[in-house]
Design a protein around this motif. Sequence first.
Motif, PDB file in Angstrom:
ATOM      1  N   VAL A 113       0.850  -1.193   0.000  1.00  0.00           N
ATOM      2  CA  VAL A 113       0.000   0.000   0.000  1.00  0.00           C
ATOM      3  C   VAL A 113       0.890   1.249   0.000  1.00  0.00           C
ATOM      4  O   VAL A 113       1.731   1.414   0.886  1.00  0.00           O
ATOM      5  N   PRO A 114       0.747   2.121  -0.999  1.00  0.00           N
ATOM      6  CA  PRO A 114       1.587   3.332  -1.060  1.00  0.00           C
ATOM      7  C   PRO A 114       1.397   4.190   0.182  1.00  0.00           C
ATOM      8  O   PRO A 114       0.304   4.267   0.748  1.00  0.00           O
ATOM      9  N   ARG A 115       2.472   4.849   0.603  1.00  0.00           N
ATOM     10  CA  ARG A 115       2.396   5.699   1.787  1.00  0.00           C
ATOM     11  C   ARG A 115       1.469   6.886   1.579  1.00  0.00           C
ATOM     12  O   ARG A 115       0.935   7.441   2.533  1.00  0.00           O
ATOM     13  N   ASP A 116       1.287   7.296   0.310  1.00  0.00           N
ATOM     14  CA  ASP A 116       0.416   8.434   0.034  1.00  0.00           C
ATOM     15  C   ASP A 116      -0.992   7.995  -0.349  1.00  0.00           C
ATOM     16  O   ASP A 116      -1.760   8.753  -0.931  1.00  0.00           O
ATOM     17  N   ASP A 117      -1.341   6.736  -0.020  1.00  0.00           N
ATOM     18  CA  ASP A 117      -2.682   6.230  -0.322  1.00  0.00           C
ATOM     19  C   ASP A 117      -3.716   7.011   0.475  1.00  0.00           C
ATOM     20  O   ASP A 117      -3.411   7.638   1.503  1.00  0.00           O
TER      21      ASP A 117
END
Length: 218
Positions: free
Chosen positions: A18-22
């Motif tokens: 999961v991207p940190r900027d999700d």
Amino acid sequence: MNSRDLILGRVRRALADVPRDDTPYDQAVDRDYLREHGNRSVEETVELLAENLADYRAVVHRCTGDELPALLAGILAARGSASVVVPPGLAPEWLSASDTARIEDRTASTVYDLDKVGSVVTGCALAIAETGTIVLDGGPAQGRRRITLVPDHHICVVRVPDQVVSSVPQALERLDPARPLTWISGPSATSDIELDRVEGVHGPRTLEVVLVSGEVQA
């Protein structure tokens, strides 16, 4: 490694990609659903609660704060309860008119001890009108979850209108998810494949709810 570490490890692995900027969790789900069905007054909300409680086969009583001790004494006497378990924070005034033996909930109390008790009297965290549900959160007047699951007779006091909400979304806004929440919709019951109803399987066979209006000792 204990069970907690095992579960958290699985969660971390599941979230590894999961991207940190999700999108943050609190923004990821659209929450524009109805917060309640209809536009009821306070009095209508309380009436709906009483109606749905009765529909779930709970026995509903109404009284004022001054009438509460006598009503509780009458319920216990009618039930024939020789003893009643009380949470540590239950206001003494609630049972001041009853001569039923009071048993304080203790950590050392086993399920076998509680099974011998005739009744339990508690308060609640809140009540939901649309579903006829009583919610307990282990507060001082409610005690540990086990005392409301083992005795066969539970008397729950609800302060109206302060502890009454219309819907589940409104209830969730007021409840602390970190507390041990117990959601009760009528007496414990289950049905087999032929829909034969059996009560008292997972909790009290009889639930009596007292809706108290006016000033009442919390």
